[in-house]
Design an enzyme around this catalytic site. Structure first.
Site, PDB file in Angstrom:
ATOM      1  N   ASP A  13      -3.514  51.015  80.796  1.00 16.27           N
ATOM      2  CA  ASP A  13      -2.093  51.254  80.336  1.00 16.27           C
ATOM      3  C   ASP A  13      -1.351  51.002  81.445  1.00 16.27           C
ATOM      4  O   ASP A  13      -0.691  52.118  82.050  1.00 16.27           O
ATOM      5  CB  ASP A  13      -1.774  52.708  79.454  1.00 16.27           C
ATOM      6  CG  ASP A  13      -2.561  52.435  78.096  1.00 16.27           C
ATOM      7  OD1 ASP A  13      -2.502  51.234  77.709  1.00 16.27           O
ATOM      8  OD2 ASP A  13      -2.869  53.659  77.493  1.00 16.27           O
ATOM      9  N   LYS A  64      -3.787  46.425  67.395  1.00 15.91           N
ATOM     10  CA  LYS A  64      -3.174  47.143  66.054  1.00 15.91           C
ATOM     11  C   LYS A  64      -2.235  46.390  65.063  1.00 15.91           C
ATOM     12  O   LYS A  64      -1.213  46.385  64.860  1.00 15.91           O
ATOM     13  CB  LYS A  64      -2.216  48.377  66.607  1.00 15.91           C
ATOM     14  CG  LYS A  64      -3.017  49.507  67.254  1.00 15.91           C
ATOM     15  CD  LYS A  64      -2.088  50.762  67.417  1.00 15.91           C
ATOM     16  CE  LYS A  64      -3.076  52.012  68.161  1.00 15.91           C
ATOM     17  NZ  LYS A  64      -2.946  51.578  69.500  1.00 15.91           N
ATOM     18  N   ILE A  68       1.048  40.426  57.266  1.00 14.24           N
ATOM     19  CA  ILE A  68       0.580  39.850  55.848  1.00 14.24           C
ATOM     20  C   ILE A  68      -0.744  39.283  56.379  1.00 14.24           C
ATOM     21  O   ILE A  68      -1.161  38.870  57.380  1.00 14.24           O
ATOM     22  CB  ILE A  68       1.371  39.035  55.371  1.00 14.24           C
ATOM     23  CG1 ILE A  68       1.881  37.665  56.367  1.00 14.24           C
ATOM     24  CG2 ILE A  68       2.732  39.575  54.983  1.00 14.24           C
ATOM     25  CD1 ILE A  68       2.476  36.607  55.626  1.00 14.24           C
ATOM     26  N   ARG A 188      -9.786  64.220  75.828  1.00 12.54           N
ATOM     27  CA  ARG A 188      -9.074  65.059  76.778  1.00 12.54           C
ATOM     28  C   ARG A 188     -10.249  66.006  77.389  1.00 12.54           C
ATOM     29  O   ARG A 188     -10.546  67.022  77.051  1.00 12.54           O
ATOM     30  CB  ARG A 188      -8.119  65.983  76.414  1.00 12.54           C
ATOM     31  CG  ARG A 188      -6.718  65.274  75.948  1.00 12.54           C
ATOM     32  CD  ARG A 188      -5.891  64.885  77.235  1.00 12.54           C
ATOM     33  NE  ARG A 188      -5.213  63.780  77.101  1.00 12.54           N
ATOM     34  CZ  ARG A 188      -4.894  62.503  76.824  1.00 12.54           C
ATOM     35  NH1 ARG A 188      -6.058  61.967  76.535  1.00 12.54           N
ATOM     36  NH2 ARG A 188      -3.821  61.890  76.422  1.00 12.54           N
ATOM     37  N   GLN A 197      -0.724  63.611  72.935  1.00 12.24           N
ATOM     38  CA  GLN A 197      -1.655  63.469  71.788  1.00 12.24           C
ATOM     39  C   GLN A 197      -1.829  64.888  71.047  1.00 12.24           C
ATOM     40  O   GLN A 197      -1.588  66.023  71.822  1.00 12.24           O
ATOM     41  CB  GLN A 197      -3.132  63.223  72.345  1.00 12.24           C
ATOM     42  CG  GLN A 197      -3.113  61.730  73.148  1.00 12.24           C
ATOM     43  CD  GLN A 197      -3.185  60.544  72.152  1.00 12.24           C
ATOM     44  OE1 GLN A 197      -3.025  60.876  70.901  1.00 12.24           O
ATOM     45  NE2 GLN A 197      -3.630  59.545  72.658  1.00 12.24           N
TER      46      GLN A 197
HETATM   47  O1  C5P Z   1      -3.852  58.309  77.671  1.00 13.98           O
HETATM   48  P1  C5P Z   1      -4.511  58.583  76.353  1.00 13.98           P
HETATM   49  O2  C5P Z   1      -5.835  58.943  76.869  1.00 13.98           O
HETATM   50  O3  C5P Z   1      -3.825  59.483  75.521  1.00 13.98           O
HETATM   51  O4  C5P Z   1      -4.703  57.054  75.781  1.00 13.98           O
HETATM   52  C1  C5P Z   1      -5.158  56.763  74.488  1.00 13.98           C
HETATM   53  C2  C5P Z   1      -4.993  55.286  74.532  1.00 13.98           C
HETATM   54  O5  C5P Z   1      -5.500  55.021  73.243  1.00 13.98           O
HETATM   55  C3  C5P Z   1      -3.524  54.536  74.519  1.00 13.98           C
HETATM   56  O6  C5P Z   1      -3.669  53.308  74.982  1.00 13.98           O
HETATM   57  C4  C5P Z   1      -3.347  54.417  72.962  1.00 13.98           C
HETATM   58  O7  C5P Z   1      -2.322  53.411  72.815  1.00 13.98           O
HETATM   59  C5  C5P Z   1      -4.343  54.289  72.224  1.00 13.98           C
HETATM   60  N1  C5P Z   1      -4.718  54.814  71.015  1.00 13.98           N
HETATM   61  C6  C5P Z   1      -4.334  56.130  70.361  1.00 13.98           C
HETATM   62  N2  C5P Z   1      -4.329  56.154  69.040  1.00 13.98           N
HETATM   63  C7  C5P Z   1      -4.802  55.276  68.128  1.00 13.98           C
HETATM   64  C8  C5P Z   1      -5.231  54.092  68.608  1.00 13.98           C
HETATM   65  C9  C5P Z   1      -5.154  53.531  70.290  1.00 13.98           C
HETATM   66  O8  C5P Z   1      -3.935  56.885  71.259  1.00 13.98           O
HETATM   67  N3  C5P Z   1      -4.879  55.604  67.049  1.00 13.98           N
END
Ligand code: C5P
Length: 241
Positions: A13, A64, A68, A188, A197
């Site tokens: 990211d 993601k 359609i 985490r 999150q």
């Molecule tokens: O920094 P972090 O560990 O929270 O990153 C999680 C990554 O997973 C981000 O790039 C986020 O866009 C992606 N992601 C998410 N939840 C989802 C799908 C993808 O957090 N359901």
């Protein structure tokens, strides 16, 4: 059985390919797969995928897609042609859309004679809490049972698996069986920041609960020593297996 390094995708990211390279170079030889999402794709597009593939990395194209069926089918085909390991679509796009995505991946693999890209369905974003889902999205159901419902829909439509929060892994595994892929962000390692999150677990807990793959972003790329964090994630994965 997969090695720990085959079960981790580090989220790239960052804003451009230069920043991506700085990170990748620091983790060379240790990390073998990266997740590319909206941030980098909006800046560097498919060239970001090609760049990583040229360097020999496995890529999760975190598109993601939610559109359609006809549009998603064509978009998934283009992602698969890039040779990515995983691409995803939103399960809330419905069964017809998911089935079109699954068929698209099969067709590209057959025509190009390349390994089939796994197509996963995003269930409910890991940043959404039960409260938000109830109040803002007007969904009365318990989050976990809704996620399981979406996972079953994805399975029926022919997707390879789903993206879900660690909290739902066990329930999905029970409902969809051992061959269904579960990839989970919201990871985490002990002691790291939650950020935005809401539904998180440690790598060890997620793997023990039955996740096939985990995605970790900020705890790795914001660390003063990302390599040390990745190595400790691998240790946690080994301990959980
Ligand atoms: O920094 P972090 O560990 O929270 O990153 C999680 C990554 O997973 C981000 O790039 C986020 O866009 C992606 N992601 C998410 N939840 C989802 C799908 C993808 O957090 N359901």
């Amino acid at each position: 059985m997969l090695k720990p390094k085959d079960r981790l995708f580090v989220a790239l990211d960052v804003d451009d390919l230069h920043a991506a390279d700085v990170l990748i170079n620091r983790m060379q030889g240790v990390v073998s797969q990266y997740k590319l999402g909206a941030q980098l794709l909006a800046a560097a597009g498919p060239e970001a995928v090609r760049h990583l593939k040229r360097r020999g990395y496995g890529v999760f194209y975190d598109a993601k897609f939610h559109d359609i069926p006809n549009t998603v089918e064509a978009a998934v085909k283009n992602a698969c042609r890039l040779g990515v390991t995983i691409v995803n679509v939103h399960t809330t796009g419905g069964t017809a859309m998911m089935a079109a995505a699954a068929a698209a991946a099969r067709e590209v693999a057959r025509k190009l004679r390349q390994p089939k890209t796994m197509v996963l369905g995003v269930t409910v974003l890991t940043s959404l809490s039960q409260g938000v889902v109830n109040k803002e999205l007007c969904l009365r159901r318990q989050l976990r049972s809704y996620v399981v419902h979406l996972a079953k829909l994805a399975q029926k439509a022919g997707l390879d698996g789903v993206v879900a929060s660690p909290m739902e892994i066990e329930a999905i595994r029970k409902a969809c069986g051992r061959d269904f892929i579960i990839l989970t962000p919201g990871i985490r390692p002990a002691g790291s920041d939650q950020g935005d999150q809401k539904r998180t677990m440690t790598p060890k807990q997620a793997i023990a609960a039955g996740a096939n793959f985990i995605v970790v972003g900020r705890p790795v790329y914001q660390a003063s020593d990302p390599l040390q964090v990745v190595r400790s994630i691998y240790r946690e994965i080994e301990e959980a297996e």
